[in-house]
Design an enzyme around this catalytic site. Structure first.
Site, PDB file in Angstrom:
ATOM      1  N   SER A  74       0.741  -1.167  -0.020  1.00 16.36           N
ATOM      2  CA  SER A  74       0.148   0.044  -0.055  1.00 16.36           C
ATOM      3  C   SER A  74       0.884   1.240  -0.071  1.00 16.36           C
ATOM      4  O   SER A  74       1.806   1.503   0.852  1.00 16.36           O
ATOM      5  CB  SER A  74      -1.069   0.040   1.146  1.00 16.36           C
ATOM      6  OG  SER A  74      -1.573   1.374   1.488  1.00 16.36           O
ATOM      7  N   THR A 106       6.011  -3.898   5.795  1.00 13.02           N
ATOM      8  CA  THR A 106       4.929  -4.137   6.625  1.00 13.02           C
ATOM      9  C   THR A 106       5.193  -3.652   8.037  1.00 13.02           C
ATOM     10  O   THR A 106       4.430  -3.171   8.711  1.00 13.02           O
ATOM     11  CB  THR A 106       4.802  -5.706   6.628  1.00 13.02           C
ATOM     12  OG1 THR A 106       4.246  -6.251   5.371  1.00 13.02           O
ATOM     13  CG2 THR A 106       3.347  -6.024   7.566  1.00 13.02           C
ATOM     14  N   ASP A 129      12.029 -14.334   1.084  1.00 15.78           N
ATOM     15  CA  ASP A 129      13.350 -13.510   0.827  1.00 15.78           C
ATOM     16  C   ASP A 129      14.055 -14.101   2.359  1.00 15.78           C
ATOM     17  O   ASP A 129      15.496 -13.849   1.967  1.00 15.78           O
ATOM     18  CB  ASP A 129      13.318 -12.117   0.844  1.00 15.78           C
ATOM     19  CG  ASP A 129      12.485 -11.664  -0.476  1.00 15.78           C
ATOM     20  OD1 ASP A 129      12.403 -12.677  -1.243  1.00 15.78           O
ATOM     21  OD2 ASP A 129      11.804 -10.535  -0.485  1.00 15.78           O
ATOM     22  N   GLY A 187      23.996 -27.887  -6.091  1.00 10.40           N
ATOM     23  CA  GLY A 187      25.261 -28.024  -6.815  1.00 10.40           C
ATOM     24  C   GLY A 187      25.582 -27.415  -7.881  1.00 10.40           C
ATOM     25  O   GLY A 187      26.346 -27.669  -8.996  1.00 10.40           O
ATOM     26  N   SER A 217      28.635 -28.897 -13.405  1.00 16.09           N
ATOM     27  CA  SER A 217      27.463 -28.656 -13.258  1.00 16.09           C
ATOM     28  C   SER A 217      26.862 -27.798 -14.544  1.00 16.09           C
ATOM     29  O   SER A 217      27.637 -27.052 -14.837  1.00 16.09           O
ATOM     30  CB  SER A 217      26.948 -27.987 -11.911  1.00 16.09           C
ATOM     31  OG  SER A 217      25.976 -27.216 -11.865  1.00 16.09           O
TER      32      SER A 217
HETATM   33  O1  F6P Z   1       9.641  -9.907  -1.144  1.00 21.09           O
HETATM   34  C1  F6P Z   1       9.188 -11.048  -1.902  1.00 21.09           C
HETATM   35  C2  F6P Z   1       9.327 -10.897  -3.426  1.00 21.09           C
HETATM   36  O2  F6P Z   1       8.853 -12.041  -4.145  1.00 21.09           O
HETATM   37  C3  F6P Z   1      10.608 -10.863  -3.573  1.00 21.09           C
HETATM   38  O3  F6P Z   1      11.591 -11.499  -3.819  1.00 21.09           O
HETATM   39  C4  F6P Z   1      10.693  -9.909  -5.075  1.00 21.09           C
HETATM   40  O4  F6P Z   1      11.613  -9.043  -5.325  1.00 21.09           O
HETATM   41  C5  F6P Z   1       9.273  -9.364  -5.127  1.00 21.09           C
HETATM   42  O5  F6P Z   1       8.587  -9.958  -3.954  1.00 21.09           O
HETATM   43  C6  F6P Z   1       8.386  -9.188  -6.253  1.00 21.09           C
HETATM   44  O6  F6P Z   1       7.474  -8.638  -6.100  1.00 21.09           O
HETATM   45  P1  F6P Z   1       6.012  -8.387  -6.794  1.00 21.09           P
HETATM   46  O7  F6P Z   1       5.466  -9.690  -6.783  1.00 21.09           O
HETATM   47  O8  F6P Z   1       5.493  -7.293  -6.377  1.00 21.09           O
HETATM   48  O9  F6P Z   1       6.682  -8.358  -8.524  1.00 21.09           O
END
Ligand code: F6P
Length: 325
Positions: A74, A106, A129, A187, A217
């Site tokens: 928001s 948040t 994250d 890996g 890999s």
């Molecule tokens: O914070 C979670 C996340 O998935 C991040 O890893 C990523 O950078 C972001 O949100 C993507 O945000 P949106 O879904 O708003 O594109």
């Protein structure tokens, strides 16, 4: 005394948020506290979009990914006017306290609401994250890692069969928790995390001089940078122009990393966080984020959790990385 509480999920959704919601609702209802779900994050607080949550409504949600409450990032809540509207709705609906589930954005909003209007608030870290300072884990991170691993294993099959090298970009806002931990677990040939927007490619250039699919890999992992897709494309271009003989593809895993049913770890984490949050809200021990440290549930002051101080990687993972790469 707490009689009515509100739950908000805000920012990016993460698997396990529903398990936390269910725990809070069940505990509240069993202790004669009314529980209101606020729809679409802080937007719902501003618009007055409140729904009473019964045990019946949340009965089956524990295993669902996403959040039944919906979420948003928001912009209005970042303004004083937005927060004033939100506060008016809190008063109108006789809400005595809030539990907010999300990431640092948040908690920044929650801290402001607490500071300006003294609304009792508790935060629960919910983001794939794992970038919240003070807690070892956030809800959704483990599920996301498993999703990444499962998807990369599929790409590995085709990469091997087609004699191709893949550069795969994972989410995680450039901090690299998802990249480092998933990369080690599959890996990867190498793992890149943007450092001041730059990548050190010396090591990979050396490896690629003798690259052969039967010996090495076929996956390189990169953490996303500011814009989704940028990291993968940058590394792809740099490598491709130097090694024209290697068949290279890039792949951006994207939002598949945020969905799906939560793992056992995320369910238990979410249930623990949910229980701790509602018990503390009832005791009016607020203005904190619930976390986990060395397997113990802890309380982190809002200020600490949103500090711009960078959360460090687990020492053991760094040790593995240093020994292998
Ligand atoms: O914070 C979670 C996340 O998935 C991040 O890893 C990523 O950078 C972001 O949100 C993507 O945000 P949106 O879904 O708003 O594109």
């Amino acid at each position: 005394m707490i009689k009515n509480i509100g739950i908000i999920t805000s920012g990016g959704d993460s698997p396990g948020m529903n398990a936390a919601i269910k725990t809070i609702v069940n505990y509240s209802n069993n202790n004669n506290i009314n529980c209101y779900g606020i729809k679409y994050g802080y937007e719902g607080l501003i618009k007055g979009n409140f729904k009473k949550l019964s045990n019946f409504i949340v009965n089956n949600i524990l295993s669902f990914g996403g959040t039944i409450l919906g979420t948003s990032r928001s912009e209005k809540f970042k303004t004083k006017i937005g927060r004033k509207k939100a506060y008016n709705n809190i008063i109108k609906n006789k809400i005595d306290g809030l539990i907010v589930i999300g990431g640092d954005g948040t908690f920044t909003g929650a801290k402001k609401l607490y500071k300006e209007y003294k609304v009792p608030i508790i935060g629960i870290p919910g983001t794939i994250d794992n970038d919240i300072y003070g807690t070892d884990y956030t809800i959704g991170y483990d599920t996301s890692l498993n999703t990444i691993i499962n998807n990369i294993e599929k790409i590995k099959d085709t990469a091997y069969s087609n004699n191709k090298l893949f550069i795969i970009e994972v989410m995680g806002k450039g901090l690299g928790f998802l990249a480092l931990n998933s990369g080690i677990s599959i890996g990867a040939l190498d793992i890149f995390i943007p450092n001041n927007k730059k990548y050190n490619l010396k090591n990979i250039y050396n490896i690629l001089k003798n690259w052969n699919i039967n010996k090495y890999s076929n996956i390189i992992i990169v953490a996303e940078n500011k814009k989704i897709g940028d990291s993968a494309k940058t590394i792809y271009k740099l490598i491709k122009q130097k090694f024209k003989n290697i068949d290279i593809r890039y792949n951006i895993l994207g939002h598949v990393q945020r969905g799906g049913s939560p793992t056992y770890f995320d369910r238990i984490l979410a249930i623990n966080f949910g229980l701790e949050s509602i018990k503390n809200l009832i005791k009016l021990k607020t203005n904190i984020v619930i976390g986990i440290n060395n397997n113990k549930i802890i309380h982190i002051p809002f200020n600490e959790s949103i500090k711009k101080k960078k959360k460090k990687f687990d020492k053991n993972i760094i040790n593995i990385y240093d020994n292998i790469y």
